[in-house]
Design a protein around this motif. Structure first.
Motif, PDB file in Angstrom:
ATOM      1  N   LYS A 102       0.848  -1.187   0.000  1.00  0.00           N
ATOM      2  CA  LYS A 102       0.000   0.000   0.000  1.00  0.00           C
ATOM      3  C   LYS A 102       0.886   1.240   0.000  1.00  0.00           C
ATOM      4  O   LYS A 102       1.841   1.335   0.780  1.00  0.00           O
ATOM      5  CB  LYS A 102      -0.908   0.028   1.236  1.00  0.00           C
ATOM      6  N   ALA A 103       0.592   2.154  -0.870  1.00  0.00           N
ATOM      7  CA  ALA A 103       1.350   3.405  -0.895  1.00  0.00           C
ATOM      8  C   ALA A 103       0.979   4.259   0.316  1.00  0.00           C
ATOM      9  O   ALA A 103      -0.169   4.252   0.768  1.00  0.00           O
ATOM     10  CB  ALA A 103       1.052   4.168  -2.186  1.00  0.00           C
ATOM     11  N   ALA A 104       1.959   4.972   0.843  1.00  0.00           N
ATOM     12  CA  ALA A 104       1.744   5.873   1.984  1.00  0.00           C
ATOM     13  C   ALA A 104       1.154   5.135   3.177  1.00  0.00           C
ATOM     14  O   ALA A 104       0.285   5.647   3.886  1.00  0.00           O
ATOM     15  CB  ALA A 104       0.867   7.051   1.590  1.00  0.00           C
ATOM     16  N   ALA A 105       1.625   3.907   3.415  1.00  0.00           N
ATOM     17  CA  ALA A 105       1.164   3.162   4.589  1.00  0.00           C
ATOM     18  C   ALA A 105       1.587   3.899   5.859  1.00  0.00           C
ATOM     19  O   ALA A 105       2.728   4.332   5.990  1.00  0.00           O
ATOM     20  CB  ALA A 105       1.742   1.750   4.573  1.00  0.00           C
ATOM     21  N   LEU A 106       0.634   4.025   6.783  1.00  0.00           N
ATOM     22  CA  LEU A 106       0.890   4.864   7.957  1.00  0.00           C
ATOM     23  C   LEU A 106       0.326   4.235   9.226  1.00  0.00           C
ATOM     24  O   LEU A 106      -0.792   3.701   9.227  1.00  0.00           O
ATOM     25  CB  LEU A 106       0.256   6.252   7.765  1.00  0.00           C
ATOM     26  N   ILE A 107       1.130   4.296  10.278  1.00  0.00           N
ATOM     27  CA  ILE A 107       0.662   3.972  11.624  1.00  0.00           C
ATOM     28  C   ILE A 107       0.821   5.246  12.453  1.00  0.00           C
ATOM     29  O   ILE A 107       1.912   5.820  12.524  1.00  0.00           O
ATOM     30  CB  ILE A 107       1.472   2.824  12.263  1.00  0.00           C
ATOM     31  N   GLN A 108      -0.275   5.695  13.039  1.00  0.00           N
ATOM     32  CA  GLN A 108      -0.275   6.940  13.816  1.00  0.00           C
ATOM     33  C   GLN A 108      -0.435   6.612  15.308  1.00  0.00           C
ATOM     34  O   GLN A 108      -1.396   5.952  15.707  1.00  0.00           O
ATOM     35  CB  GLN A 108      -1.415   7.850  13.367  1.00  0.00           C
TER      36      GLN A 108
END
Length: 356
Positions: A277-283
């Motif tokens: 996934k592009a721009a995979a993010l965990i915040q």
């Protein structure tokens, strides 16, 4: 009707009566330091004979035992330059009563119609006070030494714990490589990763050793940065962002908080992005409101389609147990846009958006 003092004898009688009412040992000296008058408390305290005291040179009292260097300094050097001196401390082995610590207060009295000078000298015995202060200082010194030894032992224990965790992690990894069962291998790898996570939490807390409270604003970014660098692979780059308000919590709660964050972040890294996934993010976000707080770990991954957070695995059980210790609650929101797990103490309205 007012009756003035009739003669000098009456004035001397009155003056001696006033001197005798003074609780502290008290002397009246002439300008040559001869004793003109002494209070009853002076005779009682220093156990001297009134007949051998009145009219005698102060330094000659007790066969010269009152010829005290510090007393000479006060009377012959300081008083001539000043009209008063308070709190002049003298420690001396006084005749008949032993070693004492005295505070001397002196006054020089000048007269309008005479060149004569009178010196008033009061003694305040502070021996007991100084003994107590010394005992307190010694006790404080021993306490500080015990705290120093405690700190040394704590650091040594932390060092041994860190080494032990690394050894355990290595053994688990070696065992995982040698077993034939894929399920067992995966369980051993999970155990290996959890041991490393505990070691990581312990390492970050160790950087603030000796503090009863931990700054969450610096603690969580360091922890998450280490987790991302060790767990995120090249095949699926995942950004781990941390937004943490200021605030401090005690070190015991910081351990539980660190382990919760570790479990949730690792869970998201492992399961939230089954496909690239592009721009995979965990915040990761930390918010506070007085004594209340909210921790949120969210991702923009596949959500419940690939990450069934309702299943009760070891990680979920660990998080739930830690949350219970913190007297908080867990809320999970998971859909096609990702998963958000919030741990909240009391009622808290979040102001930080989840990962998107």
């Amino acid at each position: 009707m007012f009756h003035p003092i009739a003669n000098i004898e009456d004035a001397q009688t009155l003056a001696q009566a006033i001197v005798n009412t003074i609780v502290e040992p008290f002397l009246v000296l002439d300008e040559k330091f001869h004793v003109l008058a002494a209070s009853r408390s002076f005779y009682q305290t220093f156990k001297v004979d009134p007949e051998q005291t009145h009219g005698a040179l102060l330094y000659a009292l007790g066969n010269g035992q009152w010829d005290i260097p510090a007393l000479r300094l006060l009377l012959e050097t300081i008083i001539p330059e000043k009209t008063a001196m308070d709190g002049f401390e003298v420690e001396y082995d006084f005749p008949n009563i032993g070693r004492r610590t005295m505070l001397l207060n002196a006054r020089k009295v000048l007269y309008d119609h005479s060149s004569a000078i009178t010196i008033l000298l009061a003694f305040n015995d502070i021996t007991a006070r100084r003994v107590i202060e010394k005992e307190k200082a010694e006790l404080l010194g021993r306490t500080e030494e015990l705290l120093r030894q405690k700190d040394v032992l704590l650091r040594e224990m932390e060092h041994r714990v860190a080494n032990s965790l690394q050894i355990i992690a290595s053994i688990l990894l070696l065992k995982a490589r040698s077993v034939t069962s894929e399920e067992t291998r995966q369980h051993l790898k999970d155990a290996h990763q959890r041991v490393l996570s505990v070691a990581e939490v312990q390492r970050h807390l160790h950087t603030e050793a000796g503090l009863d409270e931990i700054d969450v604003g610096s603690y969580l970014p360091k922890l998450c940065s280490s987790l991302a660098s060790s767990m995120v692979g090249d095949a699926q780059p995942i950004a781990v962002n941390v937004t943490a308000q200021g605030g401090r919590i005690d070190s015991q709660k910081a351990v539980s908080l660190g382990l919760i964050v570790t479990e949730l972040v690792l869970n998201a890294i492992k399961y939230a992005f089954p496909r690239e996934k592009a721009a995979a993010l965990i915040q990761v976000s930390w918010e506070t409101n007085d004594s209340d707080w909210k921790l949120t770990v969210s991702d923009n991954g596949a959500g419940k389609l690939a990450n069934d957070v309702s299943s009760v695995g070891l990680g979920t059980a660990i998080v739930e147990a830690l949350v219970k210790q913190l007297e908080a609650r867990v809320d999970v929101v998971s859909d096609s846009s990702g998963t958000s797990v919030s741990v909240t103490r009391a009622t808290f309205t979040s102001r930080i958006p989840r990962a998107a």
